[in-house]
Structure formats: C-alpha cells, structure tokens
Write a protein that holds these residues in place. Structure first.
Motif, short mmCIF file in Angstrom:
data_model
loop_
_atom_site.label_atom_id
_atom_site.label_comp_id
_atom_site.label_asym_id
_atom_site.label_seq_id
_atom_site.Cartn_x
_atom_site.Cartn_y
_atom_site.Cartn_z
N GLY A 1 -4.09 8.58 36.41
CA GLY A 1 -4.54 9.11 38.59
C GLY A 1 -4.43 10.17 37.94
N ALA A 2 -4.88 11.02 39.35
CA ALA A 2 -5.04 12.34 39.73
C ALA A 2 -5.31 12.96 41.26
N ARG A 3 -5.02 13.78 42.00
CA ARG A 3 -5.02 14.35 42.63
C ARG A 3 -7.31 14.63 43.24
N VAL B 1 -7.93 12.13 28.83
CA VAL B 1 -7.06 12.21 30.59
C VAL B 1 -8.42 12.03 30.85
N VAL B 2 -8.70 11.40 31.91
CA VAL B 2 -9.75 10.86 32.57
C VAL B 2 -9.93 11.51 33.84
N GLY B 3 -8.59 11.79 35.01
CA GLY B 3 -8.64 12.05 35.82
C GLY B 3 -8.98 13.91 36.23
N PRO C 1 -9.55 17.82 37.51
CA PRO C 1 -10.29 18.21 36.48
C PRO C 1 -10.08 17.89 35.02
N ALA C 2 -11.04 16.58 34.57
CA ALA C 2 -9.91 16.77 33.42
C ALA C 2 -10.42 17.05 32.15
N ASN C 3 -11.27 18.35 31.53
CA ASN C 3 -10.13 19.06 30.82
C ASN C 3 -9.75 20.52 31.25
N SER D 1 -18.09 2.15 34.93
CA SER D 1 -18.90 1.85 34.08
C SER D 1 -17.89 3.84 33.10
N ALA D 2 -16.96 4.30 34.23
CA ALA D 2 -15.90 5.35 33.39
C ALA D 2 -14.68 4.68 32.84
N ALA D 3 -14.22 3.21 33.39
CA ALA D 3 -13.47 2.68 32.88
C ALA D 3 -13.99 2.14 31.35
N VAL E 1 -1.49 3.78 31.63
CA VAL E 1 -2.73 3.65 32.50
C VAL E 1 -1.71 3.76 32.96
N THR E 2 -2.00 6.11 33.84
CA THR E 2 -1.93 6.13 34.77
C THR E 2 -2.75 6.31 36.25
N GLY E 3 -2.58 6.11 37.34
CA GLY E 3 -3.12 5.83 38.56
C GLY E 3 -3.66 4.14 38.32
N ALA E 4 -2.50 3.49 38.41
CA ALA E 4 -2.76 1.85 37.26
C ALA E 4 -3.81 0.71 38.70
N ALA E 5 -3.08 1.78 39.98
CA ALA E 5 -4.40 0.59 40.80
C ALA E 5 -5.17 1.11 42.21
N GLY E 6 -5.20 2.25 40.75
CA GLY E 6 -7.21 2.56 41.44
C GLY E 6 -8.02 1.96 41.07
N GLN E 7 -8.88 2.63 41.18
CA GLN E 7 -10.32 1.51 40.85
C GLN E 7 -10.75 1.75 39.49
N ILE E 8 -10.31 2.91 38.96
CA ILE E 8 -10.62 2.71 37.48
C ILE E 8 -10.02 2.09 36.83
N GLY E 9 -8.74 2.05 37.32
CA GLY E 9 -7.44 1.01 36.60
C GLY E 9 -7.44 -0.10 36.58
N TYR E 10 -8.59 -0.79 37.85
CA TYR E 10 -8.71 -2.02 38.56
C TYR E 10 -9.86 -2.47 36.99
N ALA F 1 -19.15 4.72 46.64
CA ALA F 1 -17.23 4.66 45.91
C ALA F 1 -18.23 5.12 44.91
N SER F 2 -16.98 5.85 43.98
CA SER F 2 -17.20 6.42 42.63
C SER F 2 -17.62 6.08 41.48
N SER F 3 -18.34 6.10 40.31
CA SER F 3 -18.64 5.16 39.50
C SER F 3 -16.47 4.66 39.16
P1 NAX Z 1 -8.32 6.41 42.74
O1 NAX Z 1 -8.49 7.03 43.60
O2 NAX Z 1 -9.06 4.78 42.83
O3 NAX Z 1 -6.86 5.63 41.98
C1 NAX Z 1 -5.97 7.61 41.14
C2 NAX Z 1 -4.73 6.52 41.72
O4 NAX Z 1 -4.05 6.86 41.09
C3 NAX Z 1 -4.11 5.58 42.41
O5 NAX Z 1 -3.94 4.61 42.85
C4 NAX Z 1 -3.35 6.58 43.41
O6 NAX Z 1 -1.99 6.32 43.58
C5 NAX Z 1 -3.16 7.34 41.14
N1 NAX Z 1 -2.17 8.44 41.22
C6 NAX Z 1 -1.83 9.79 41.82
N2 NAX Z 1 -1.37 11.03 41.40
C7 NAX Z 1 -0.80 9.98 40.46
C8 NAX Z 1 0.68 10.14 39.55
N3 NAX Z 1 1.20 11.40 39.31
N4 NAX Z 1 0.80 9.26 38.75
C9 NAX Z 1 0.45 8.27 38.72
N5 NAX Z 1 -0.74 7.86 39.45
C10 NAX Z 1 -0.91 9.09 40.19
O7 NAX Z 1 -9.45 6.46 41.82
P2 NAX Z 1 -10.45 5.96 40.16
O8 NAX Z 1 -11.65 6.30 41.27
O9 NAX Z 1 -9.66 5.65 39.33
O10 NAX Z 1 -10.18 7.58 39.46
C11 NAX Z 1 -9.25 8.33 38.93
C12 NAX Z 1 -9.48 9.39 38.09
O11 NAX Z 1 -10.94 9.60 37.67
C13 NAX Z 1 -10.59 10.47 39.40
O12 NAX Z 1 -9.83 11.83 39.51
C14 NAX Z 1 -11.65 10.52 39.17
O13 NAX Z 1 -12.44 11.89 39.70
C15 NAX Z 1 -11.67 10.65 37.59
N6 NAX Z 1 -13.32 10.57 37.71
C16 NAX Z 1 -13.32 10.28 35.97
C17 NAX Z 1 -14.25 10.57 35.61
C18 NAX Z 1 -14.96 11.22 33.78
O14 NAX Z 1 -15.70 11.23 33.64
N7 NAX Z 1 -13.52 12.23 33.61
C19 NAX Z 1 -15.45 9.82 35.97
C20 NAX Z 1 -15.11 8.78 36.76
C21 NAX Z 1 -13.98 9.82 37.52
O15 NAX Z 1 -14.86 10.22 38.94
#
Ligand code: NAX
Length: 328
Positions: free
Chosen positions: A88-90, A128-130, A132-134, A241-243, A9-18, A236-238
C-alpha cells in the motif's frame, strides 16, 4: 506441525493485494510445507473490502492458511511479523509534485517502520513494493533502528523478470537458459537492465544479441517503460505480474539462488559499485542462508557506468528530498 509464519500485507484490498494473498495462502511464498497466518493492513475506508477478500480466502479452505487478521492499525499489523510485504502506498495523482508524493508516502512508511521496529519478530524480512519503492523502503528502514538494515529491501524483481522475458524472446531461448541478469539502480524509468554480465548458453548476452541498437533503443526502454505500456493496454497497472515478482523476491530470499546464478533486488548499499552507502538500490544479488548479498567485483564498462550512475543519482536526489522534508 510447524508454527505458522506471520505474513503482513499492506494495501491488502488493492489490486496487487488481491493477486498476492491467494498465492501466499496456497504456499507459493514460503513453500508447500509452511503454514502462514495473514495480517492485512488497510486504511479504514478499505477495511471492508479487505474483509471481502478474507471471506474469499476462507472459501478456498487453504490447508496452509492458519488464520487471517484485518486491521487499520500498523502496530497491530506488524506485531510478531516475520515477513512484511509493504504494498500500500500513495500513488501520484495528476499534477502532484515529487515533494508532495514523497511527503505523502513518508506519512505511510515512517509509522510503518516504527511499528516494525517496535513489534516485529527477530527474523523479520521486509519487502517494499509500493512506489517510490526504493525511497519508501529507505524511510521505513531509517525508522527501524533496532532491525538490521539488510532486512529492508525494495522490489526490482518485476523489472528483472520483464528483462528475462524480453531477452529470451529476442534470442529465441527459454528464460531458464539465461543467467546473471541484473537490474541496477532505482525502480523507475532510469533503471538499468544489464546484459553485459548476463549469460546465455555460456556466452555474454550482449554478445549473443550482437545488436547495440536493439539493446539501447528497444530492450532498455521496453523494460524500463513496461509499467506504462501495461497501463496503456490493460487500463490498469501491473498487478498479477507484480504479485508474482513479490513472491519470487521473498521465495529467493528465504530459499537461495542457484549456484552460478544471481537475481536482482534493491538492498541497502555497502558502497559497492560507487553506490553511496545506505541507499536502497538494485544490485546483482545472491541469496544464501536467508540473506541477500551483493555480488562483488564485476567489471563495469563505460556504457553501464553512465547508466548506473544516472539511476543512482536519482536515488540520491530522492534521499536528499526526504531528508529535506524531515522524513529521515
Ligand atoms: P491499489 O491502489 O490497487 O491498492 C493500494 C492499496 O493500498 C489500496 O487498497 C489502499 O487503500 C491501500 N493503502 C493506501 N495507504 C495505505 C496505508 N497507509 N496502509 C495500508 N494500506 C494502504 O494499488 P496496486 O495496483 O495494488 O499497487 C500498489 C503499489 O505497488 C503502488 O504504489 C504501485 O505503484 C506499486 N507497484 C510497484 C511495482 C514494483 O515493481 N515495485 C510494480 C507494480 C506497482 O506499480
């Protein structure tokens, strides 16, 4: 006992990760009899927070969780990976141009694609969830030439689940009464939730609704803009529900769709429905024997055609932009 499945899981410390990690560890991703080994990838500044989450995972004493590794190195994170959840994404910051956003994400998904190519297990499946996902999925896929392209997918299951729930409410039925709903195109505001093939109690959903104005002016925009509405309400964003949708996407991929039903996922186009080959676009898909397949032969009326085309055109623009930036 079974060999644990490696889930990264990338972005594991983020809110979806949690919201995601505890459900993976408790067996909801792959099933109640499949042990998992978690790999958490984070950027260096967030490794400590990921360690905190790992402490909590330990404290759950999940019977299926056979280990947790935390790293800021993509090569390490994807070595031997079976299921990769790229969360995890920017994010887009205020005033950021699309080109800058795509470039920043290219800097993430290119090396991750390369690391998957170098080290992933033969059966690797990537979601890929992050955002722009596609297009992030396309970038990663293009840098993993040794992995079958069909193993790279992007998430539109949250949009699908949102559409199910909105339609069930409108018709006063259970979500389980609805079949064959489709999200087409990009996971963005141009996505098209299609009720002309969906069925409710054996009837076409659009006919059961019998309210074109609701469909056009309420249903479609409510589903497409739900993410913004959640931010507005929750501040805060979804996340949960995203997880949940990520869990659904992988669970269906591995375990299959029900007979007579399908779901939505962004998968590599084979040219079906006029979607240029190679684009990662959302389609109606069935899953069988661990593979997603695009449902073939649906008739697309003019109303749907225009909306599918508009969303696919946006994906073509994104692809051309990342090509122009030399990211693929
Ligand atoms: P957060 O900002 O809470 O968490 C993202 C985490 O990713 C952070 O902890 C950050 O340190 C980490 N990260 C950044 N660059 C990284 C890298 N190169 N390698 C590993 N980790 C990295 O965002 P969160 O709310 O968890 O959302 C994550 C992504 O999901 C966002 O891009 C968001 O736009 C996307 N979403 C996609 C959805 C979908 O349906 N496809 C819906 C929900 C969400 O909006």
């Amino acid at each position: 006992t079974r060999t644990p499945v490696n889930v990264t899981v990338t972005g594991a410390a983020g809110q979806i990760g949690y919201a995601l990690l505890f459900r993976i560890a408790s067996g909801h991703l792959l099933g109640p009899d499949v042990p998992v080994r978690l790999r958490l990838l984070e950027i260096p500044q967030a490794v400590k927070a990921a360690e905190g989450t790992a402490m909590e995972l330990d404290d759950c004493a999940f019977p299926l969780l056979s280990g947790i590794d935390i790293t800021d190195d993509a090569k390490t994170a994807f070595d031997g990976v079976n299921v990769a959840l790229l969360v995890g994404a920017r994010p887009r910051s205020k005033g950021m141009e699309r080109g800058d956003l795509l470039e920043a994400n290219g800097g993430i998904f290119k090396p991750q694609g390369e690391a998957i190519n170098a080290g992933a297990a033969d059966d690797v499946r990537v979601l890929v969830v992050g955002n722009p996902a596609n297009t992030n999925a396309l970038i990663a896929q293009q840098h993993a030439p040794d992995v079958p392209a069909e193993r790279f997918t992007a998430m539109t299951r949250l949009d699908h689940n949102r559409a199910l729930s909105q339609l069930a409410k409108k018709l006063g039925v259970a979500v389980t009464d609805i079949r064959k709903l489709t999200i087409w195109g990009n996971h963005s505001a141009t996505q098209y939730p299609d009720l002309f093939h969906a069925e409710v109690g054996g009837r076409i959903a659009a006919e059961a609704v019998n309210d074109q104005s609701w469909l056009e002016n309420d249903f479609i925009p409510t589903v497409a803009k739900r993410g913004a509405a959640i931010i507005e309400a929750r501040g805060a964003s979804s996340a949960a529900s995203a997880a949940n949708a990520a869990i659904d996407h992988v669970h269906t991929w591995v375990n299959g769709t029900d007979e007579g039903d399908w779901t939505s996922a962004a998968v590599v186009s084979d040219g079906s429905y006029g979607v240029p080959e190679g684009l990662i676009s959302s389609f109606p898909v069935t899953a069988k024997d661990g593979r997603y397949e695009i449902v073939q032969g649906l008739e697309i009326d003019e109303f749907s055609r225009a909306r599918i085309d508009a969303s696919v055109a946006e994906l073509v623009e994104e692809r051309d932009a990342v090509r122009g930036l030399g990211l693929i």
